[in-house]
Design an enzyme around this catalytic site. Sequence first.
Site, short mmCIF file in Angstrom:
data_model
loop_
_atom_site.label_atom_id
_atom_site.label_comp_id
_atom_site.label_asym_id
_atom_site.label_seq_id
_atom_site.Cartn_x
_atom_site.Cartn_y
_atom_site.Cartn_z
CB CYS B 131 -58.42 -5.83 84.69
SG CYS B 131 -58.04 -4.11 84.31
N GLY B 162 -58.05 -0.43 89.75
CA GLY B 162 -57.26 -0.82 88.59
C GLY B 162 -56.00 0.01 88.44
CE LYS B 215 -52.27 -2.02 78.39
NZ LYS B 215 -52.22 -1.62 79.83
CG HIS B 244 -62.70 -2.96 85.64
ND1 HIS B 244 -62.44 -2.05 86.63
CD2 HIS B 244 -61.51 -3.16 85.00
CE1 HIS B 244 -61.15 -1.73 86.61
NE2 HIS B 244 -60.57 -2.39 85.63
#
Lengths: 339, 339
Positions: B131, B162, B215, B244
Amino acid sequence: MARNGYRVAVVGATGAVGTTMVRVLEERNFPVSDLKLLASSRSVGKELTFRGDKVAVEELTEKSFEGVDVALFSAGASVSRQFAPIAARSGCVVVDNSSAFRMDPQTPLVVPEVNPHAVRGHQGIIANPNCSTIQMVVALKPIQDAAGIKRIVVTTFQAVSGTGMKAIEELRLQVEALVRGEPLPRQVYPHQIAFNCLPHIGSFLDSGYTEEEMKMVNETRKIFEDPDIQVCATTVRVPVYYGHSESVAVETRKPLDVKEAVALLKRADGVQVVDEPLAARYPMPLDAAGRDETFVGRIRKDISVENGLVLWIVADNIRKGAATNAVQIAELLVREKLL
Amino acid sequence: MARNGYRVAVVGATGAVGTTMVRVLEERNFPVSDLKLLASSRSVGKELTFRGDKVAVEELTEKSFEGVDVALFSAGASVSRQFAPIAARSGCVVVDNSSAFRMDPQTPLVVPEVNPHAVRGHQGIIANPNCSTIQMVVALKPIQDAAGIKRIVVTTFQAVSGTGMKAIEELRLQVEALVRGEPLPRQVYPHQIAFNCLPHIGSFLDSGYTEEEMKMVNETRKIFEDPDIQVCATTVRVPVYYGHSESVAVETRKPLDVKEAVALLKRADGVQVVDEPLAARYPMPLDAAGRDETFVGRIRKDISVENGLVLWIVADNIRKGAATNAVQIAELLVREKLL
């Protein structure tokens, strides 16, 4: 020093920082012979407790500083601009928590762990830096000394208490209204702060930066006496009551490995290293609230640049970021026989 | 394409992302002829509504994918590792929202606005990025194209959604308990999340970085097909339900002035510029929740480096950060006649 201590005034005594200044003076056993609590006429009639005694709040006037040795100001920049010079002229040393005099070349801007020597040149007013700057320079001081700082990229997560009592109340009331399914009150911030993030602290300048962001740039350079340090700041309000957090990427002039940085930070004045990630131990605002140390963790190599470190820095913005730092400056004045 | 649409399966259909995948398939009018909702045996008996009809949740087994054209997976990496290859072997194209195959060189990692061409080489599984990565690369795509990205320093403010349904519930229950003065429930996060910030998303690695942080490094390079982009990430959980936020400092290879960057961002696919700071207009998670765009604001020159920009990037992590991006990949497969 007259009698068994100093005559101390707190200006803005009923605010979030002022009430904490009174508490910190007591906790740190500052040698107070008389305590004068000053505020606007609206607060007259209120009382605060100091060493078990009730002390009445008096109205701030031009005559308030007669016979006062040291005055801790935290009533906003316009009050400081008007009354700090009057207090200084009446022979009192002012420690000013507002932004009014911070960038004035005649005014020392002091964090006792970082640049205590700067108090020596004072001319009646000493400025307390911005809360976000204080905790950052406390943590970066050993890195600046060891390797020289070239560039800082910082993003802040700032608590509502930094805005004041009304903002603490606004977050609390918004959360209660949401829990009860009632309409949200909103008076202090331009948007809901509960369960939200506002990238907006202080007024916006033409450059697109906010005043708060530029304070971090300019105050950092002044405190470190190093105009070559480059700083890029993004300051964000988050739904936290007490404790500012900062994500800091610092590029150094010379290499400094992580182990060495951790060792330096562990010895640094005012710093507590909390960095055992595998045990889920790292600084958090909830743990920093009510404490005077600056907590540093998540210390690691910046993998995106040759000489760089990344840090997570948390402190109680009302205590180390304001009240405690101001009282520490007063203590420094005592030690340096400048009171 | 059989009949009047595709036979679609959603794996992890009762989760925060899975339920949103079903909603997004409906909202975007994806050509679904049959919808199969798959989950663990614990969820069997539950129903979701799709286009006005109740659809029962079935247990995920090795035989679930017979006759399915496309399967959207969002049930965690271990479920994907076990079942995505089985689904692919049965002739179904998998769009996998987990981290299981993202860095597999055989698996395209796709954000349709950024690298749509990458789907062409797929071998049965296409990965949906993390995400935090998705919203960042959507916003940085025009900057990469125009000026080349040298280095990114990013700090995230990540919503509890999340983590999943249980984390949304944990924040809600903690806030209610605090309002009522009751003891705080805590099961999902290692520390209280209400009114706190946790610099801890995913497991910690020996380097001191978290899996989530790495990531952002590795996926950004893969999506941009540019292994020279340097990325330093700090990922932080904040008490926000949906959306976010990211504070991003990007250093470019060539100069790119702010006006030009704003113009490019305004034309960019999937981006909405919200940048009128004097009117207190900037992206916020509360406004991004429920939306599919990536919102970009606070666009300004990075004053700490020669060629740099600073951005504030916000998106709904469950929608653009997961469900919407997965459905967009399915749409892309249809357009490319790959289904």
